[in-house]
Motif scaffolding. Structure first.
Motif, PDB file in Angstrom:
ATOM      1  N   VAL A   1       0.872  -1.202   0.078  1.00 23.85           N
ATOM      2  CA  VAL A   1       0.072   0.098   0.168  1.00 23.85           C
ATOM      3  C   VAL A   1       0.741   1.305   0.091  1.00 23.85           C
ATOM      4  N   LEU A   2       2.062   1.320   0.730  1.00 20.37           N
ATOM      5  CA  LEU A   2       2.827   2.343   0.904  1.00 20.37           C
ATOM      6  C   LEU A   2       3.843   2.576  -0.268  1.00 20.37           C
ATOM      7  N   GLY A   3       4.101   1.652  -1.249  1.00 23.56           N
ATOM      8  CA  GLY A   3       4.676   1.554  -2.250  1.00 23.56           C
ATOM      9  C   GLY A   3       6.265   1.106  -1.935  1.00 23.56           C
ATOM     10  N   VAL A   4       6.487   0.424  -1.087  1.00 28.52           N
ATOM     11  CA  VAL A   4       7.574  -0.100  -0.610  1.00 28.52           C
ATOM     12  C   VAL A   4       7.421  -1.804  -0.421  1.00 28.52           C
ATOM     13  N   THR A   5       7.046  -2.495  -1.630  1.00 28.93           N
ATOM     14  CA  THR A   5       6.482  -3.902  -1.353  1.00 28.93           C
ATOM     15  C   THR A   5       7.798  -4.512  -0.857  1.00 28.93           C
ATOM     16  N   GLY A   6       7.468  -5.351   0.136  1.00 31.22           N
ATOM     17  CA  GLY A   6       8.507  -6.288   0.963  1.00 31.22           C
ATOM     18  C   GLY A   6       9.150  -5.711   1.990  1.00 31.22           C
ATOM     19  N   GLU A   7       9.392  -4.464   1.948  1.00 36.19           N
ATOM     20  CA  GLU A   7      10.209  -3.753   2.970  1.00 36.19           C
ATOM     21  C   GLU A   7       9.568  -3.491   4.145  1.00 36.19           C
ATOM     22  N   VAL A   8       9.187  -4.542   4.957  1.00 36.50           N
ATOM     23  CA  VAL A   8       8.471  -4.250   6.312  1.00 36.50           C
ATOM     24  C   VAL A   8       9.247  -3.606   7.248  1.00 36.50           C
ATOM     25  N   ASN A   9      10.277  -3.194   6.927  1.00 39.26           N
ATOM     26  CA  ASN A   9      11.297  -2.494   8.177  1.00 39.26           C
ATOM     27  C   ASN A   9      11.304  -1.008   7.558  1.00 39.26           C
ATOM     28  N   HIS A  10      10.583  -0.684   6.469  1.00 38.11           N
ATOM     29  CA  HIS A  10      10.804   0.543   6.146  1.00 38.11           C
ATOM     30  C   HIS A  10      10.259   1.763   6.893  1.00 38.11           C
TER      31      HIS A  10
ATOM     32  N   LYS B   1       8.307   3.998   6.300  1.00 34.84           N
ATOM     33  CA  LYS B   1       7.003   4.307   5.999  1.00 34.84           C
ATOM     34  C   LYS B   1       6.019   3.473   6.583  1.00 34.84           C
ATOM     35  N   VAL B   2       6.594   2.178   6.780  1.00 38.39           N
ATOM     36  CA  VAL B   2       5.807   0.929   7.338  1.00 38.39           C
ATOM     37  C   VAL B   2       5.521   1.248   8.945  1.00 38.39           C
ATOM     38  N   TRP B   3       6.749   1.749   9.396  1.00 39.30           N
ATOM     39  CA  TRP B   3       6.790   2.097  10.879  1.00 39.30           C
ATOM     40  C   TRP B   3       6.109   3.238  10.974  1.00 39.30           C
ATOM     41  N   GLY B   4       5.943   4.125  10.263  1.00 36.52           N
ATOM     42  CA  GLY B   4       5.059   5.581  10.524  1.00 36.52           C
ATOM     43  C   GLY B   4       3.579   4.904  10.537  1.00 36.52           C
ATOM     44  N   ALA B   5       3.141   4.033   9.501  1.00 37.38           N
ATOM     45  CA  ALA B   5       1.856   3.283   9.656  1.00 37.38           C
ATOM     46  C   ALA B   5       1.758   2.584  11.006  1.00 37.38           C
ATOM     47  N   ILE B   6       2.605   1.905  11.643  1.00 32.04           N
ATOM     48  CA  ILE B   6       2.526   1.221  13.042  1.00 32.04           C
ATOM     49  C   ILE B   6       2.295   2.184  14.010  1.00 32.04           C
ATOM     50  N   SER B   7       3.134   3.348  13.647  1.00 29.49           N
ATOM     51  CA  SER B   7       2.704   4.327  14.738  1.00 29.49           C
ATOM     52  C   SER B   7       1.460   4.952  14.774  1.00 29.49           C
TER      53      SER B   7
ATOM     54  N   GLY C   1      -1.713  -6.099  17.546  1.00 26.73           N
ATOM     55  CA  GLY C   1      -0.734  -6.923  17.188  1.00 26.73           C
ATOM     56  C   GLY C   1      -0.025  -6.821  15.931  1.00 26.73           C
ATOM     57  N   THR C   2       0.852  -7.615  15.534  1.00 24.80           N
ATOM     58  CA  THR C   2       1.559  -7.702  14.196  1.00 24.80           C
ATOM     59  C   THR C   2       2.336  -8.925  14.145  1.00 24.80           C
ATOM     60  N   VAL C   3       3.059  -9.086  13.018  1.00 28.85           N
ATOM     61  CA  VAL C   3       3.699 -10.330  12.518  1.00 28.85           C
ATOM     62  C   VAL C   3       5.098 -10.065  12.510  1.00 28.85           C
ATOM     63  N   PRO C   4       5.891  -9.942  13.507  1.00 26.98           N
ATOM     64  CA  PRO C   4       7.139  -9.341  13.506  1.00 26.98           C
ATOM     65  C   PRO C   4       8.330 -10.576  12.592  1.00 26.98           C
ATOM     66  N   PRO C   5       9.091 -10.189  11.827  1.00 23.94           N
ATOM     67  CA  PRO C   5       9.744 -10.956  11.154  1.00 23.94           C
ATOM     68  C   PRO C   5      11.265 -11.254  11.823  1.00 23.94           C
ATOM     69  N   ASN C   6      11.598 -10.890  13.081  1.00 18.31           N
ATOM     70  CA  ASN C   6      12.495 -11.145  13.717  1.00 18.31           C
ATOM     71  C   ASN C   6      12.374 -10.570  15.261  1.00 18.31           C
ATOM     72  N   ASP C   7      13.302 -10.759  15.995  1.00 24.56           N
ATOM     73  CA  ASP C   7      13.193 -10.278  17.392  1.00 24.56           C
ATOM     74  C   ASP C   7      13.369  -8.672  17.566  1.00 24.56           C
ATOM     75  N   GLU C   8      14.148  -8.023  16.720  1.00 19.28           N
ATOM     76  CA  GLU C   8      14.337  -6.748  16.905  1.00 19.28           C
ATOM     77  C   GLU C   8      13.203  -5.955  16.484  1.00 19.28           C
ATOM     78  N   TYR C   9      12.511  -6.511  15.245  1.00 19.85           N
ATOM     79  CA  TYR C   9      11.097  -5.951  14.903  1.00 19.85           C
ATOM     80  C   TYR C   9      10.153  -6.247  16.176  1.00 19.85           C
ATOM     81  N   ALA C  10      10.107  -7.316  16.988  1.00 21.20           N
ATOM     82  CA  ALA C  10       9.232  -7.529  17.906  1.00 21.20           C
ATOM     83  C   ALA C  10       9.590  -6.534  18.979  1.00 21.20           C
ATOM     84  N   SER C  11      10.673  -6.400  19.348  1.00 23.67           N
ATOM     85  CA  SER C  11      10.889  -5.270  20.568  1.00 23.67           C
ATOM     86  C   SER C  11      10.636  -4.143  20.052  1.00 23.67           C
TER      87      SER C  11
END
Length: 270
Positions: free
Chosen positions: A183-192, A194-200, A214-224
């Motif tokens: 949706v945000l134009g950064v397909t596959g870049e879940v750590n971008h 822009k994605v974190w802006g939407a999460i916020s 909730g969310t689907v974290p790809p790794n522990d850093e993302y989850a934290s």
């Protein structure tokens, strides 16, 4: 009924859920329960439509015997498909591809009995103990204990997040990083960012409404990082990832046969 996850979310605690789809079986669920640590099993019927009603029934019974909840992801298409997992004994439903707040409210009404919703009443399936529960008990327990979530993964849902987070009797919203990246134009870049802006934005709206997310974290850093923004529900671990990692680890136990150590050739733990 998904009383474990609901109680954790209401108490502002973390709920850890394992994702089952391609390899859903009662044995996978039981092994997961034997290892411990998870609060529930997420059954992905959106992307794996070959999962049958009987598969959900058996998985739900197994999970319950191991002290875990279950909920099923389904696209919010119609009343019949929304209700089916509940009558199979799943503890809840997560609606995917929610378009906006109006769509979310309509889906909510499909899975709640009157006066909150317009779900059809029977009680002769697993969720009603095969008609052993009285109608009043069945309706009361189902309306109070069924876990209902809405997935935020479309532009309309993100724009309506304040309204969706305020929906009566909704238990949580789930941010879908993969689809939102499209949706945000950064397909596959879940750590971008822009994605974190939407999460916020989701985090802020949920905090104001007192809604768990909730969310689907790809790794522990993302989850934290998500936890730091108030995330409570983590879909952490997938059946296919477990199988990939198990094969890799097994090969690494026999370097004389397979050569140099292998590793999962994909970023993250999806």
């Amino acid at each position: 009924m998904a009383t474990r996850i609901k109680s954790l979310l209401k108490a502002n605690k973390v709920a850890k859920v394992f994702n089952c789809g391609q390899f859903l079986s009662h044995k996978m669920v039981e092994i997961l329960g034997l290892h411990g640590g998870y609060d529930g099993v997420f059954i992905d019927q959106e992307h794996i439509p070959t999962i049958l009603q009987r598969d959900i029934e058996i998985a739900a019974v197994t999970a319950k015997s191991c002290g875990m909840d279950t909920f099923v992801r389904r696209p919010a298409i119609d009343y019949a498909s929304a209700m089916a997992p509940l009558e199979a004994g799943a503890g809840g439903v997560l609606f995917s591809m929610i378009r906006d707040a109006t769509h979310a409210e309509e889906a909510m009404e499909w899975v709640k009995f009157a006066p909150r919703g317009r779900r059809g009443l029977l009680g002769a399936n697993r969720d009603g103990n095969y008609f052993l529960k009285s109608t009043k008990q069945y309706v009361k327990e189902a309306n109070e204990s069924t876990l209902i979530g809405m997935q935020i993964e479309t532009e309309g849902a993100l724009n309506d997040i304040e309204k969706i987070a305020a929906i009566e009797d909704l238990d949580f919203v789930l941010f879908g990083p993969a689809d939102m990246s499209q949706v945000l134009g950064v397909t596959g870049e879940v750590n971008h960012e822009k994605v974190w802006g939407a999460i916020s934005s989701v985090s802020k709206a949920c905090a104001e409404a007192g809604m768990a997310w909730g969310t689907v974290p790809p790794n522990d850093e993302y989850a934290s990082r998500a936890a730091g923004l108030g995330c409570q529900l983590f879909l952490a671990g997938h059946d296919f990832a477990v199988i990939h990692r198990g094969i890799i680890e097994t090969k690494n136990c026999y370097p004389s046969l397979f050569g140099e150590e292998s590793e999962l050739k994909r970023e993250g733990a999806y």
